[in-house]
Design an enzyme around this catalytic site. Structure first.
Site, PDB file in Angstrom:
ATOM      1  N   GLU A 111       0.826  -1.207   0.000  1.00 40.01           N
ATOM      2  CA  GLU A 111       0.000   0.000   0.000  1.00 40.01           C
ATOM      3  C   GLU A 111       0.864   1.264   0.000  1.00 40.01           C
ATOM      4  O   GLU A 111       0.715   2.136   0.853  1.00 40.01           O
ATOM      5  CB  GLU A 111      -0.983  -0.021   1.179  1.00 40.01           C
ATOM      6  N   LYS A 136      -1.684 -12.022   7.843  1.00 39.36           N
ATOM      7  CA  LYS A 136      -3.093 -11.785   8.192  1.00 39.36           C
ATOM      8  C   LYS A 136      -3.868 -13.092   8.132  1.00 39.36           C
ATOM      9  O   LYS A 136      -3.572 -13.956   7.301  1.00 39.36           O
ATOM     10  CB  LYS A 136      -3.718 -10.753   7.255  1.00 39.36           C
ATOM     11  N   ASP A 144      -8.396  -9.119   3.733  1.00 42.71           N
ATOM     12  CA  ASP A 144      -8.166  -8.080   4.735  1.00 42.71           C
ATOM     13  C   ASP A 144      -9.237  -8.063   5.818  1.00 42.71           C
ATOM     14  O   ASP A 144     -10.073  -7.171   5.834  1.00 42.71           O
ATOM     15  CB  ASP A 144      -8.108  -6.710   4.031  1.00 42.71           C
ATOM     16  N   GLU A 163     -12.697  -2.991  12.051  1.00 45.46           N
ATOM     17  CA  GLU A 163     -12.748  -2.202  10.824  1.00 45.46           C
ATOM     18  C   GLU A 163     -13.886  -2.637   9.892  1.00 45.46           C
ATOM     19  O   GLU A 163     -14.656  -1.814   9.415  1.00 45.46           O
ATOM     20  CB  GLU A 163     -11.401  -2.310  10.093  1.00 45.46           C
ATOM     21  N   GLU A 179     -22.665 -10.963  10.285  1.00 50.36           N
ATOM     22  CA  GLU A 179     -22.423 -11.540   8.956  1.00 50.36           C
ATOM     23  C   GLU A 179     -23.722 -11.628   8.165  1.00 50.36           C
ATOM     24  O   GLU A 179     -23.757 -11.325   6.970  1.00 50.36           O
ATOM     25  CB  GLU A 179     -21.807 -12.941   9.100  1.00 50.36           C
TER      26      GLU A 179
END
Ligand code: GCU
Length: 685
Positions: free
Chosen positions: A292, A366, A371, A399, A517
């Site tokens: 990034e 991760k 992500d 997030e 979810e």
């Protein structure tokens, strides 16, 4: 007082009864502690605070137990406490690892003893005893040896020097303000107490995206860093820093950051020496490179091993480690290009480098290939790296899971990931045995996570998000604990031991991930969120972007084809039957179907429903269940402190309303795209 500041160190008063009498019997006499060492003294303060608050008794510390009384003693095995030395024999001592402890009720000595090989072990052991009392367990016959399963149990802050927190949902940073380190060391101390009692032993204090001023943390600001490290040290926590790979060029000291350049290597060695001169137990560097838009070795035609090893050499003489992140992918992708697959990136970059890293380098991977989505498969790098130290990275910060405005207890997700059998070495190779180092016999291993704390009085914005912070630490300590057990511990330590209250809160926590979810991201699709801040529904928010995050919905179907025959071939990064299962339209688990396959809306799932009907049903049900969370919580009014009650009620009310926004946008989008009616004929706009 109901602010939530004390979190799991609230020590609610215990109810009168037989257990209460038992605790008072053991705890009221002087506690026997002979060591002046800072960490042992911190354990003593925690003990006194805990029993005073839970049992309403004061306990003085003294070397001698009360003449005829029962007592509690704690210390290191060779710290000169006669009770500890009498109670633990050589065999008991041998069973305790560097951070572990033994706790034993000795009727002969009328003493409950907590012994450890290190001061940090004493602290962990004392809190263990406090937790037993706080959750109303017997202490008459204790005989346990407890060692942490994972050696590195780490928190990554994404705090910036200006006081902002990248992906922070709990106010501003409590570490920095206006490009200064905080003066509020009391808050840092309380933070360290919370972290150590949850089992955390490493904290990286600055964002992985290292900006200009933060680049100077390893130089100009070292004295400030050292002050924080001094607090952490008392609580058995090693401080780490995120560093800028281009650090040497930052002030024009060196003209390059090429990891093979002699001047660059010298620069880092000198920096390491300067750091260790003021922080002798400095943990090491966390590095986000070539990710990034961050600088990295690619600029110089070098690979990640060249970059990481160069830093590792600088830290090695001092016992430091390099934590090198694997979150490397092309963030400038063209959405028209359907062959490039971001999910493949970490494996494609790092698998070929297996075995090339120095043994004080750890790769931080991760949990999933994308992500931190609400649902992703496990990263296929787990199991594929046979000769490389590795830690898994979770995200406690919510997030993509409701930003601490929605409740989403993540321990069940982390458990599922830890239990996933990678089939490495021919099978029975769950992620938990890779990250604890046992499968491949790694020198370093463990678990890391992005923090969810800020300067909000209750630390985590949503009070119930404290359960994720506590739960992460506990799971890192012992991945065998169940999500239910961890929830129960957190609840009793925070709210007390009323069984009815505990039942309600536990249900809310354990249902919350599934509920979140169900109204946000069906069947593993992910990314249907607003760009940049990532909050709230926006089905096409990332569809035509450069970030490699697409769902490819059209009027006929949805999902990403990652199969070998017709897709990106990502499924082949898994081993054996995992690869086959994900690649197969029939065998792929429903919850990941759209991650691996592009299917028509009329495709029938293993559940028997069509994809479109599943989307409608889960969104209606999820939004309804969000109302249910609020209703369940409302039943607690009057049974818990009003301040705690009110703050959660406010969040759950917001969640219930916002879940309708999700429901209606997602259902409407897919109704308009597909033109297929809901079999239940419910309201879709
Ligand atoms: C996500 C997150 C970024 C963060 C990045 C990382 O993309 O949105 O804010 O910097 O992860 O983990 O490095």
């Amino acid at each position: 007082t109901g602010s939530g500041y004390d979190a799991w160190l609230s020590y609610p008063k215990l109810p009168q009864g037989n257990l209460y009498k038992q605790y008072v019997k053991w705890c009221r006499a002087a506690v026997s502690v002979t060591e002046e060492q800072d960490t042992v003294q911190a354990a003593l303060r925690e003990w006194q605070r805990g029993i005073t608050s839970m049992l309403d008794i004061e306990s003085e510390s003294g070397a001698e137990p009360a003449a005829d009384g029962f007592t509690v003693a704690f210390g290191t095995f060779h710290g000169g406490n006669p009770l500890i030395e009498a109670i633990f024999d050589e065999a008991a001592i041998q069973a305790v690892g560097p951070e572990g402890f033994a706790v034993r009720t000795s009727l002969t000595h009328k003493c409950i003893a907590v012994g450890a090989s290190s001061p940090a072990g004493v602290l962990y052991g004392v809190f263990h005893l406090l937790r037993l009392i706080g959750s109303q367990k017997e202490i008459e016959r204790l005989d346990e040896t407890v060692n942490p399963v994972n050696a590195l149990r780490m928190i990554n802050h994404w705090d910036n020097f200006d006081g902002s927190v990248e992906r922070g949902y709990s106010g501003r940073s409590f570490l920095y303000e206006n490009n200064r380190f905080t003066d509020d060391l009391d808050r840092i101390t309380d933070y360290a107490r919370l972290m150590s009692t949850a089992g955390i032993n490493a904290i990286a204090i600055n964002n992985v995206n290292v900006h200009a001023l933060e680049t100077l943390f390893i130089s100009t600001y070292l004295p400030d860093v050292a002050r924080i490290a001094d607090v952490f040290r008392i609580y058995g926590i090693r401080l780490f820093l995120s560093v800028n790979f281009a650090g040497p060029m930052h002030e024009g000291e060196v003209g390059t950051a090429d990891p093979l350049d002699a001047g660059v290597r010298e620069w880092w060695k000198k920096k390491a020496a300067e750091i260790y001169a003021v922080v002798p137990d400095f943990g090491g560097f966390v590095v986000k490179a070539d990710s990034e838009n961050r600088p990295g070795p690619f600029t110089y035609g070098r690979d990640h091993a060249d970059g990481a090893n160069m830093l590792a050499e600088a830290l090695e003489p001092f016992g430091g480690i390099v934590i090198w992140r694997c979150f490397v992918y092309n963030c400038k992708q063209d959405w028209r290009d359907r062959k490039t697959d971001r999910a493949r990136a970490a494996y494609d970059h790092f698998k070929p480098l297996d075995g090339k890293f120095h043994d004080n380098v750890i790769l931080q991977i991760k949990n999933g290939p994308m992500d931190f989505q609400v649902r992703e498969p496990v990263s296929p790098l787990f199991g594929a790296l046979e000769q490389t130290n590795q830690v898994i990275e979770f995200q406690i910060a919510q997030e993509y899971t409701g930003q601490q405005r929605h409740v989403c207890y993540l321990v069940p997700q982390w458990k599922e990931i830890m239990e996933f059998d990678t089939l490495a070495k021919g099978g029975a190779a769950p992620v938990k045995h890779i990250v604890d180092g046992s499968l491949w016999g790694n020198r370093f291993s463990g678990v890391a996570a992005v923090s969810n704390v800020g300067n909000d009085l209750n630390w985590t914005g949503h009070l119930l998000a404290q359960a994720n912070l506590y739960g992460f630490g506990r799971l890192a300590w012992n991945p065998e604990l169940s999500a239910e057990e961890i929830a129960a511990e957190w609840i009793s330590l925070t709210f007390g031991t009323d069984a009815a209250v505990a039942g309600v809160i536990s249900r809310i926590l354990l249902d919350s991930w599934e509920i979140y979810e169900s109204y946000t991201a069906p069947l593993g699709v992910g990314w249907m969120i607003n760009p940049e801040h990532h909050y709230g529904p926006n089905v096409d928010g990332y569809e035509y972007s450069q970030w490699g995050t697409y769902h490819y919905a059209d009027h006929q179907g949805i999902g990403v084809d990652r199969t070998v025959a017709t897709g990106t071939g990502y499924s082949a990064q898994y081993m054996g039957s995992n690869a086959q299962r994900y690649d197969s339209l029939e065998e792929c688990p429903d919850e990941l179907l759209l991650f691996f396959h592009h299917v028509p809306y009329t495709h029938v799932l293993n559940s028997g429903k069509t994809v479109i009907q599943h989307i409608y049903d889960t969104h209606f049900a999820g939004a309804e269940r969000a109302d249910g969370l609020l209703a369940a919580w409302s039943g607690l009014k009057g049974s818990i402190a009003e301040g705690l009650y009110a703050q959660v009620e406010e969040r759950l009310r917001g969640q219930a309303a916002h879940s309708k926004e999700w429901r209606d946008q997602i259902n409407t989008y897919f109704y308009r795209k597909s033109g297929i009616e809901d079999s239940g004929a419910r309201k879709i706009y």
